[in-house]
Design a protein around this motif. Structure first.
Motif: not given
Lengths: 254, 88
Positions: A157-158, A165-167, A26-27
């Motif tokens: 809930s990230p 609209g970015n992750a 995710y990162s």
């Protein structure tokens, strides 16, 4: 046929030596390390100038942190599950760390200091465990802590969405294990900390991280009492309260 | 693209450094016996940003043992075990 074979997806499970895809995280993450032995070392492999300089406010605390950051060594950055395990399988676990050593696993671009923009409004969940009783457990606890961090499952809930609209960003900025002569400490740093007058659900979200840490990651029962000689509960403290060190500091305990 | 016979020693760079990122988890099928990532974690996933449960991640442990190309020598970092002679 050749064409479909060339285009086929080979994971490490179907071809451990010639896989052609890896699982992105995710990162991206960076592992840092320090110990008494790294103090004063200036290593060409990890020049302190190699990471982008984070603007640091001109406070006495920040100046102190700059000195401290010179002693902390950047080990490696990675952005896939496969690279994480390649790293994990080639470095020593916490149970073998020299005393007074720390691993810091932080999202890339965030330095493991509360002065960083991403940390300064945040806090940390931490637990302290007596060394002798936990030497056999600490490696698994640290591994599970790292897996929850890189798998991004601490924060159910990230959703710190910026509306663009970015992750969305998650609450977690990094995790730390500290080896001390008498105990181990595990910490999870968050971007935000609830204030006393919190009304937007942040406190519930922070408590959710702490509960998952205590039960899902460390394997304790909900409500289990953990404090004692050299041991603490799973407790949250904002960096601002840590800095103040006053009695006003309000801990959250799960 | 370039297909080589790689029966001999693994040349550099490694698969680890050349493999590309998976863009969609639906495009991947895992061998029998391998669990896929928990789907409820990735219901709204986009931009190749995936979340992974511990059970899925632990399956890589015994497979991914290759030292990353960019891992510095641990001795230079002072990152060695407490039984191997640090001066304390």
């Amino acid at each position: 046929d050749m064409q479909s074979q060339a285009e086929s997806i080979r994971t490490v499970f179907s071809d451990p030596t010639n896989f052609n895809v890896k699982h992105p995280l995710y990162s991206p993450w960076t592992l840092w390390f320090d110990s008494p032995a790294t103090k004063g070392r200036n290593l060409p492999q990890t020049p302190i100038s190699a990471f982008p300089q984070t603007p640091i406010p001109e406070t006495p605390g920040a100046v102190a942190a700059q000195g401290w950051m010179e002693d902390i060594k950047r080990v490696i950055s990675f952005d896939s599950v496969e690279e994480f395990w390649g790293l994990y399988n080639n470095i020593i676990p916490p149970s073998q760390l020299p005393q007074k050593a720390n691993y810091y696993l932080f999202k890339e671009g965030i330095i493991p200091a509360w002065e960083d923009e991403a940390n300064k409004n945040g806090g940390k969940w931490s637990i302290q465990l007596p060394r002798e009783k936990n030497r056999g457990n600490v490696d698994k606890m640290w591994l599970y802590t790292m897996l929850a961090a890189i798998g991004e499952t601490f924060d159910p809930s990230p959703v710190l969405s910026d509306g663009s609209g970015n992750a969305p960003k998650s609450l977690i900025t990094g995790v730390i294990v500290s080896a001390r002569p008498q105990f181990y400490r595990l910490s999870i740093w968050t971007r935000l900390a609830p204030s006393a007058t919190e009304e937007d659900g942040l406190r519930e979200r922070i408590e959710g991280v702490g509960r998952h840490f205590k039960t899902g990651v460390l394997g304790f029962q909900e409500g289990q009492k953990l404090g004692g000689a050299l041991a603490t509960e799973v407790e949250f403290l904002s960096h601002k309260d840590s800095e103040r060190k006053g009695k006003s500091a309000k801990k959250i305990i799960v | 693209s370039n297909t080589k016979n790689e029966n001999i020693a693994q040349p550099l760079p490694s698969a680890l450094s050349t493999a590309r990122h998976i863009e969609s988890l639906e495009s991947v099928s895992y061998p029998e016996g391998i669990k896929s990532p928990a789907t409820d974690l990735n219901r709204d996933a986009k931009d190749g940003k995936f979340r992974y449960d511990r059970g899925f991640l632990l399956q890589f442990m015994e497979l991914c043992k290759e030292k990353p190309d960019n891992l510095p020598p641990m001795e230079a970092l002072g990152l060695v075990g407490d039984l191997s002679g640090h001066a304390m």
